[in-house]
Design an enzyme around this catalytic site. Structure first.
Site, PDB file in Angstrom:
ATOM      1  CG  ASP A 157      41.931   0.750 -12.301  1.00  0.00           C
ATOM      2  OD1 ASP A 157      41.093   1.625 -12.002  1.00  0.00           O
ATOM      3  OD2 ASP A 157      42.129  -0.265 -11.595  1.00  0.00           O
ATOM      4  CG  HIS A 181      40.150   1.088  -8.448  1.00  0.00           C
ATOM      5  ND1 HIS A 181      40.293   0.110  -9.417  1.00  0.00           N
ATOM      6  CD2 HIS A 181      39.266   0.607  -7.543  1.00  0.00           C
ATOM      7  CE1 HIS A 181      39.534  -0.928  -9.101  1.00  0.00           C
ATOM      8  NE2 HIS A 181      38.896  -0.654  -7.971  1.00  0.00           N
ATOM      9  CB  SER A 184      38.509  -1.960  -5.021  1.00  0.00           C
ATOM     10  OG  SER A 184      37.547  -1.128  -5.633  1.00  0.00           O
TER      11      SER A 184
END
Length: 380
Positions: free
Chosen positions: A342, A345, A37
């Site tokens: 969040d 990240h 991610s």
């Protein structure tokens, strides 16, 4: 802190680093990226495995863009510095994706080790490499049929001249802490890196010669890990980060750096660059106020408020009913004040800072020089 005083340090960072980034040109025709991610530009979302909701994407794209962020990722800033367009995810099928300048195989939640039945992402590093091999074969098939596909896919020689970027391994370590001891995790690192080495060798056999490898960041400083593993203050370091997670990351990085040297020795016609993301991010967290941030660990988009604003039951933008109570993970007022978006990240503002530091060349082995495969050319 007054708003104007809060913005000034951020503007100072941009004025110092952005002109430098814009004054150089990485002379590569295409980029092929592999990872999780930290560099996923829409792969997992395109696969239909997860969904992202506002406020994701609010800062730059204005809508969720497939990125786990309020805006751009480190790779987006690096692509911009190379005068290349943002990378489309391999699985993008709508929106007229163009792969002329490269392709992104990175998928959120991916690991280096093969995925298991409980893995959120099936796109482990080996699968991503296999996707690339199919991508390349399909491109060559299309090019053999005529010139009408040339503006949509990489030229034949782009596969040899292109830059192969990697940012993966974080999930192998972070996920292991839910079921293994620190000693067990440290003992598993060689097998993780053997899998990574095998993938690199396959790409080399496919013609790849220019490799750009990010190490993993300070996992113990992510709000998700502090919330789960840092409830005992004795488990935290002086920055409020989980010591065991950062120890695992540093051990992984030492062995990854050694692997970089091994690969460079095995492939003298290649260029293997190691980028020390850990040091850049640790410095940012330790000196956050110096760089215009107000929150080094607390999540911007979350639920629960200080000190972490992270709730594992609800992800950014979601609303759920838990034990009869409705909870929502909402964004903070100004994400520029936060390093973490969040709980897992980074924010666009933090990503921009990290990219600016990468572009100085000080955190790379070898450092940027005229011997690099993609020459740094001053435009002025």
């Amino acid at each position: 802190m007054p708003t104007n005083m809060r913005i000034l340090p951020i503007l100072a960072i941009i004025s110092i680093f952005l002109p430098f980034a814009k004054s150089i040109n990485f002379d590569v025709p295409a980029v092929f990226n592999f990872g999780d991610s930290n560099s996923d530009t829409g792969e997992l979302i395109a696969a239909g495995i997860e969904s992202l909701y506002p406020p994701n994407g609010q800062t730059y794209f204005k809508v969720p863009s497939g990125r786990y962020c309020d805006g751009r990722l480190i790779i987006d800033f690096l692509m911009d510095a190379m005068d290349l367009p943002f990378l489309n995810a391999y699985l993008d099928s709508l929106g007229l994706p163009n792969f002329r300048k490269g392709c992104n195989f990175a998928a959120a939640a991916s690991t280096i080790l093969p995925a298991t039945a409980t893995s959120l992402s099936p796109f482990s590093f080996g699968v991503q490499v296999s996707q690339f091999i199919r991508f390349k074969a399909r491109v060559l098939e299309l090019l053999a049929k005529g010139r009408k596909f040339e503006k949509y896919v990489p030229a034949d020689d782009f596969f040899k001249k292109g830059l192969y970027m990697f940012d993966i391994g974080q999930n192998d370590l972070a996920g292991a802490f839910y079921s293994k001891s620190l000693d067990q995790i440290l003992g598993s690192i060689p097998s993780i890196l053997l899998e990574f080495e095998n993938g690199i060798k396959k790409l080399y056999d496919e013609g790849a010669r220019y490799f750009w490898i990010h190490n993993t960041g300070p996992l113990g400083c992510l709000a998700q890990n502090v919330a789960k593993f840092g409830t005992d203050p004795s488990k935290l370091d002086e920055l409020g980060c989980v010591s065991s997670h950062n120890e695992a990351a540093k051990t992984f990085n030492l062995q990854l750096h050694a692997l970089r040297s091994k690969l460079q020795g095995q492939y003298p016609d290649a260029n293997v660059t190691y980028v020390d993301i850990y040091t850049i991010k640790s410095n940012l967290i330790a000196n956050y106020s110096k760089y215009g941030f107000e929150q080094p660990i607390m999540a911007c988009c979350g639920n629960g408020g200080p000190p972490l604003n992270y709730d594992s039951r609800v992800s950014c933008g979601q609303t759920k009913v838990v034990n009869g109570t409705t909870i929502t993970a909402k964004a903070c007022t100004d994400s520029n004040e936060y390093i973490n978006w969040d709980g897992i990240h980074y924010t666009e503002a933090a990503n921009q800072y990290v990219a600016s530091q990468i572009l100085t060349g000080k955190y790379s082995d070898p450092p940027f020089s005229d011997k690099m495969p993609f020459l740094l050319k001053l435009r002025f």
